[in-house]
Scaffold this active site. Sequence first.
Site, PDB file in Angstrom:
ATOM      1  N   ASP A 148       0.833  -1.211   0.000  1.00 28.15           N
ATOM      2  CA  ASP A 148       0.000   0.000   0.000  1.00 28.15           C
ATOM      3  C   ASP A 148       0.872   1.268   0.000  1.00 28.15           C
ATOM      4  O   ASP A 148       2.107   1.191  -0.051  1.00 28.15           O
ATOM      5  CB  ASP A 148      -0.918  -0.053   1.245  1.00 28.15           C
ATOM      6  CG  ASP A 148      -2.297   0.501   0.970  1.00 28.15           C
ATOM      7  OD1 ASP A 148      -2.434   1.330   0.051  1.00 28.15           O
ATOM      8  OD2 ASP A 148      -3.237   0.128   1.693  1.00 28.15           O
ATOM      9  N   ASP A 203      -9.983   3.561  -3.553  1.00 30.12           N
ATOM     10  CA  ASP A 203     -10.710   2.346  -3.181  1.00 30.12           C
ATOM     11  C   ASP A 203     -12.108   2.292  -3.804  1.00 30.12           C
ATOM     12  O   ASP A 203     -12.853   3.265  -3.752  1.00 30.12           O
ATOM     13  CB  ASP A 203     -10.860   2.265  -1.662  1.00 30.12           C
ATOM     14  CG  ASP A 203      -9.520   2.046  -0.987  1.00 30.12           C
ATOM     15  OD1 ASP A 203      -8.495   2.030  -1.691  1.00 30.12           O
ATOM     16  OD2 ASP A 203      -9.502   1.907   0.247  1.00 30.12           O
TER      17      ASP A 203
HETATM   18  C1  GLA Z   1      -5.945   1.324   1.366  1.00 29.83           C
HETATM   19  C2  GLA Z   1      -6.061   0.355   0.182  1.00 29.83           C
HETATM   20  C3  GLA Z   1      -7.197  -0.618   0.449  1.00 29.83           C
HETATM   21  C4  GLA Z   1      -6.905  -1.369   1.747  1.00 29.83           C
HETATM   22  C5  GLA Z   1      -6.729  -0.394   2.902  1.00 29.83           C
HETATM   23  C6  GLA Z   1      -6.239  -1.084   4.161  1.00 29.83           C
HETATM   24  O1  GLA Z   1      -7.076   2.142   1.463  1.00 29.83           O
HETATM   25  O2  GLA Z   1      -6.275   1.053  -1.002  1.00 29.83           O
HETATM   26  O3  GLA Z   1      -7.338  -1.518  -0.624  1.00 29.83           O
HETATM   27  O4  GLA Z   1      -5.763  -2.160   1.575  1.00 29.83           O
HETATM   28  O5  GLA Z   1      -5.773   0.614   2.586  1.00 29.83           O
HETATM   29  O6  GLA Z   1      -6.022  -0.206   5.218  1.00 29.83           O
END
Ligand code: GLA
Length: 390
Positions: A148, A203
């Site tokens: 990430d 996301d």
């Molecule tokens: C980010 C990523 C998500 C997930 C969260 C976890 O937002 O884009 O897909 O992995 O972190 O905290």
Amino acid sequence: MKKYIFLFFVLTTNVSFAQKFKNLAPTPPMGWNSWNKFQCDSINENVVKQIADAMVSSGMREAGYQYVVIDDCWQIGRDSAGFIIADAKKFPSGIKALADYVHSKGLKFGIYSCAGVKTCAGRPGSRGHEYQDAYTYAKWGVDYLKEDWCNTDGQNAKESYTLMRDALYKAGRPIVFSLCDWGLSSPWTWASDVGNLWRTTGDIADAWDKGYGKDGKMWGGSVLMNLDMQRGLEKYAGPDHWNDPDMLEVGNGGLTVAEERAHFSLWCMLAAPLIAGNDLRNMTKKTIEILTNKEVIAIDQDKLGKQGYRIVDRQDFEVYMKPLSDGDTAICLFNRGDATKEITVNWNDLKIGTNFKLRDVWKHADVGTTSTTFKASIPKHDVVVLRLSK
Ligand code: GLA
């Protein structure tokens, strides 16, 4: 002199150990990830084990799903030597035992970290511990790492992800490397030799069109917004390096069945990684039917590895096309509108030859040829997906 000979030996052997792994993702990776459904608080080793069981019993493994990936919140700290520690309350048997369990089901095991000092949920990130973490993951039997991009102030994405890639090479275990900087550094322009897949958006959410019509900014957050952000990226994807419009929301409850079918079909047209994000232990028949439709999955997994793209955009009616191996073509007729559309496809308009047979991959039926027009009634937010072959 002896000292220099030794140094030379160490340096050259180190380099030769840093083996590159090619062909880890010849087709888009398929699997499951905990985040969309379980987020931080509800994930633990029992859930992961039961999900692995369900991946087998539901027929998903048989349909091609392979990776069981724990997202954020499995990690809690580092020991005095800096090694990463799993949360013993949630993962009392340890990550190695969990990986062994997943492997015993004929599946592969994935884990999550972050290029920054902390993960998005505030757990320890891999910054400054890249080689140590890669070594640990390899020792545990990890097959897939999602990395990430939270808490990365002052870091350069290409440098940070290349560092982790080299650490994974050095650790010596083939590990699919999934970059997750949400497309901020345009990873499609530089990451084909660094990661096997990279996120192109913020996301996704369990929503059809959230985010549209507000401030005009595109970040991701719904099926349609994540879909639209793929436009123009098709030339960057191919075997071992895929655009990732984020994980699936099929089966999470926020979409109608038509929307789930459209979401899944469009992700397959895009040669997107198919990472289910729902609770595999409790799936309706419809959800299983969508996630395991082998004819649709075959479009995603086609070995030519071409990402599909939009060829028609007309008043909420869109057509996507994906060239397939052996001269086949996939066509997705997509009704974005809020009412049923009666559509007629004239294959000449699409500049597709006349001698193709048509197969409806949702009806599992042969439905004519391209020598006559094709008519269909498509409900709102639904699709018709056709495979054209000689
Ligand atoms: C980010 C990523 C998500 C997930 C969260 C976890 O937002 O884009 O897909 O992995 O972190 O905290």
